[in-house]
Design a protein around this motif. Structure first.
Motif, PDB file in Angstrom:
ATOM      1  N   GLY A  21      -7.447   5.578  -3.702  1.00 23.30           N
ATOM      2  CA  GLY A  21      -7.521   5.525  -5.158  1.00 23.30           C
ATOM      3  C   GLY A  21      -6.120   5.565  -5.723  1.00 23.30           C
ATOM      4  N   VAL A  22      -5.917   4.881  -6.821  1.00 23.89           N
ATOM      5  CA  VAL A  22      -4.608   4.873  -7.473  1.00 23.89           C
ATOM      6  C   VAL A  22      -4.808   5.147  -8.959  1.00 23.89           C
ATOM      7  CG1 VAL A  22      -2.543   3.544  -8.026  1.00 23.89           C
ATOM      8  CG2 VAL A  22      -3.650   3.229  -5.813  1.00 23.89           C
ATOM      9  N   GLU A  23      -4.176   6.187  -9.429  1.00 20.00           N
ATOM     10  CA  GLU A  23      -4.187   6.525 -10.851  1.00 20.00           C
ATOM     11  C   GLU A  23      -2.828   6.147 -11.423  1.00 20.00           C
ATOM     12  OE1 GLU A  23      -5.627   7.878 -14.431  1.00 20.00           O
ATOM     13  OE2 GLU A  23      -6.762   7.866 -12.546  1.00 20.00           O
ATOM     14  N   LEU A  24      -2.830   5.291 -12.438  1.00 21.33           N
ATOM     15  CA  LEU A  24      -1.580   4.908 -13.087  1.00 21.33           C
ATOM     16  C   LEU A  24      -1.287   5.952 -14.157  1.00 21.33           C
ATOM     17  CD1 LEU A  24      -2.097   1.055 -13.318  1.00 21.33           C
ATOM     18  CD2 LEU A  24      -0.987   2.403 -11.519  1.00 21.33           C
ATOM     19  N   ASP A  25      -0.366   6.839 -13.839  1.00 18.14           N
ATOM     20  CA  ASP A  25      -0.043   7.961 -14.713  1.00 18.14           C
ATOM     21  C   ASP A  25       0.788   7.544 -15.916  1.00 18.14           C
ATOM     22  OD1 ASP A  25      -1.243   9.721 -12.770  1.00 18.14           O
ATOM     23  OD2 ASP A  25       0.607   9.535 -11.606  1.00 18.14           O
ATOM     24  N   ALA A  75       0.655  -5.157 -13.596  1.00 16.99           N
ATOM     25  CA  ALA A  75       0.745  -3.922 -12.807  1.00 16.99           C
ATOM     26  C   ALA A  75      -0.638  -3.311 -12.594  1.00 16.99           C
ATOM     27  CB  ALA A  75       1.668  -2.912 -13.494  1.00 16.99           C
ATOM     28  N   GLU A  76      -1.427  -3.237 -13.650  1.00 20.03           N
ATOM     29  CA  GLU A  76      -2.773  -2.664 -13.523  1.00 20.03           C
ATOM     30  C   GLU A  76      -3.611  -3.437 -12.516  1.00 20.03           C
ATOM     31  OE1 GLU A  76      -3.983  -2.759 -17.631  1.00 20.03           O
ATOM     32  OE2 GLU A  76      -3.285  -0.695 -17.985  1.00 20.03           O
ATOM     33  N   ARG A  77      -3.525  -4.752 -12.582  1.00 15.91           N
ATOM     34  CA  ARG A  77      -4.297  -5.607 -11.666  1.00 15.91           C
ATOM     35  C   ARG A  77      -3.860  -5.412 -10.214  1.00 15.91           C
ATOM     36  NH1 ARG A  77      -3.822 -11.703 -12.695  1.00 15.91           N
ATOM     37  NH2 ARG A  77      -3.859 -12.270 -10.540  1.00 15.91           N
ATOM     38  N   TRP A  78      -2.548  -5.413  -9.979  1.00 19.18           N
ATOM     39  CA  TRP A  78      -2.077  -5.271  -8.605  1.00 19.18           C
ATOM     40  C   TRP A  78      -2.435  -3.900  -8.031  1.00 19.18           C
ATOM     41  CZ3 TRP A  78      -1.341  -7.930  -4.561  1.00 19.18           C
ATOM     42  CH2 TRP A  78      -0.761  -7.337  -3.432  1.00 19.18           C
ATOM     43  N   PHE A  79      -2.204  -2.847  -8.802  1.00 18.98           N
ATOM     44  CA  PHE A  79      -2.476  -1.501  -8.288  1.00 18.98           C
ATOM     45  C   PHE A  79      -3.966  -1.269  -8.038  1.00 18.98           C
ATOM     46  CE2 PHE A  79       1.847  -0.464  -9.533  1.00 18.98           C
ATOM     47  CZ  PHE A  79       2.229   0.367  -8.494  1.00 18.98           C
ATOM     48  N   SER A  80      -4.834  -1.768  -8.907  1.00 21.25           N
ATOM     49  CA  SER A  80      -6.260  -1.517  -8.707  1.00 21.25           C
ATOM     50  C   SER A  80      -6.873  -2.454  -7.680  1.00 21.25           C
ATOM     51  CB  SER A  80      -7.023  -1.608 -10.033  1.00 21.25           C
ATOM     52  OG  SER A  80      -7.004  -2.922 -10.532  1.00 21.25           O
ATOM     53  N   ARG A  81      -6.673  -3.738  -7.848  1.00 19.37           N
ATOM     54  CA  ARG A  81      -7.313  -4.714  -6.961  1.00 19.37           C
ATOM     55  C   ARG A  81      -6.556  -4.883  -5.641  1.00 19.37           C
ATOM     56  NH1 ARG A  81      -8.022 -10.922  -8.807  1.00 19.37           N
ATOM     57  NH2 ARG A  81      -8.419 -11.783  -6.732  1.00 19.37           N
ATOM     58  N   GLY A  82      -5.226  -4.918  -5.717  1.00 18.04           N
ATOM     59  CA  GLY A  82      -4.421  -5.123  -4.507  1.00 18.04           C
ATOM     60  C   GLY A  82      -4.205  -3.843  -3.732  1.00 18.04           C
ATOM     61  N   TRP A  83      -3.470  -2.912  -4.339  1.00 23.73           N
ATOM     62  CA  TRP A  83      -3.066  -1.688  -3.629  1.00 23.73           C
ATOM     63  C   TRP A  83      -4.267  -0.818  -3.270  1.00 23.73           C
ATOM     64  CZ3 TRP A  83       0.960  -1.082  -0.925  1.00 23.73           C
ATOM     65  CH2 TRP A  83       1.413   0.182  -0.557  1.00 23.73           C
ATOM     66  N   ALA A  84      -5.069  -0.457  -4.259  1.00 19.93           N
ATOM     67  CA  ALA A  84      -6.213   0.424  -3.993  1.00 19.93           C
ATOM     68  C   ALA A  84      -7.350  -0.339  -3.319  1.00 19.93           C
ATOM     69  CB  ALA A  84      -6.703   1.074  -5.286  1.00 19.93           C
ATOM     70  N   GLY A  85      -7.617  -1.549  -3.792  1.00 16.87           N
ATOM     71  CA  GLY A  85      -8.762  -2.306  -3.286  1.00 16.87           C
ATOM     72  C   GLY A  85      -8.518  -3.056  -1.992  1.00 16.87           C
ATOM     73  N   GLY A  86      -7.256  -3.290  -1.660  1.00 15.58           N
ATOM     74  CA  GLY A  86      -6.949  -4.000  -0.417  1.00 15.58           C
ATOM     75  C   GLY A  86      -7.060  -5.507  -0.513  1.00 15.58           C
ATOM     76  N   ASP A  87      -7.287  -6.047  -1.702  1.00 15.63           N
ATOM     77  CA  ASP A  87      -7.423  -7.488  -1.897  1.00 15.63           C
ATOM     78  C   ASP A  87      -6.042  -8.073  -2.167  1.00 15.63           C
ATOM     79  OD1 ASP A  87      -7.911 -10.091  -2.687  1.00 15.63           O
ATOM     80  OD2 ASP A  87      -9.137  -9.545  -4.420  1.00 15.63           O
ATOM     81  N   THR A  88      -5.497  -8.780  -1.198  1.00 18.54           N
ATOM     82  CA  THR A  88      -4.170  -9.385  -1.378  1.00 18.54           C
ATOM     83  C   THR A  88      -4.260 -10.903  -1.517  1.00 18.54           C
ATOM     84  OG1 THR A  88      -3.832  -9.517   1.010  1.00 18.54           O
ATOM     85  CG2 THR A  88      -3.015  -7.532  -0.119  1.00 18.54           C
ATOM     86  N   GLY A  89      -5.461 -11.414  -1.674  1.00 19.78           N
ATOM     87  CA  GLY A  89      -5.665 -12.853  -1.785  1.00 19.78           C
ATOM     88  C   GLY A  89      -5.022 -13.477  -3.009  1.00 19.78           C
TER      89      GLY A  89
END
Length: 139
Positions: free
Chosen positions: A59-63, A8-22
């Motif tokens: 930005g995405v903060e995982l609360d 979850a941390e990886r997807w939200f930071s790199r994918g969702w916030a960062g836009g990297d869907t590779g």
């Protein structure tokens, strides 16, 4: 279930916030189901692309992240600037903050099912606030 949390941390930071869907195939199963519809890894790719075409400075903060067996539940807060059309609203330049909750079911190390709720109405209200016609204005 620290691996669920890391996923979850990886997807939200790199994918969702960062836009990297590779790496979507590493996170989502081929038969991944989103809110009851089979979309595979292409579904999250489309969602991320749509968000990044309408917003910048995301930005995405995982609360909160909770894990229980095959499930991971994440409550998150997203911040961004509205820089492109979204839900029929032209770019306003306004900053937004919106929250969501995602429940993932994990199988064989990948997300097989996702249920989520996002405050889209609150987001739209922020980019149209103060305009009686509901349209965007100066941000």
């Amino acid at each position: 279930m620290s691996d669920h949390r890391e996923l979850a941390e990886r997807w939200f930071s790199r994918g969702w916030a960062g836009g990297d869907t590779g790496f979507a195939e590493e996170v989502f199963a081929e038969d991944f189901v989103l809110n009851g519809k089979k979309v595979g890894p292409a579904g999250p790719r489309r969602s991320v692309a749509a968000v990044h075409s309408a917003f910048s400075d995301i930005g995405v903060e995982l609360d909160l992240i909770l894990t229980d067996g095959p499930y991971v539940v994440t409550h998150y807060t997203t911040t961004a600037r509205h820089t492109g059309p979204f839900r029929g609203v032209p770019a306003s330049g306004r900053s937004i903050t919106a929250t969501g909750i995602v429940i993932w079911e994990i199988g064989d190390g990948k997300v097989v099912q996702d249920w989520n709720v996002f405050d889209t109405a609150g987001l739209v209200a922020q980019i149209t606030a103060g305009h009686e016609d509901g349209g965007p204005g100066e941000g």
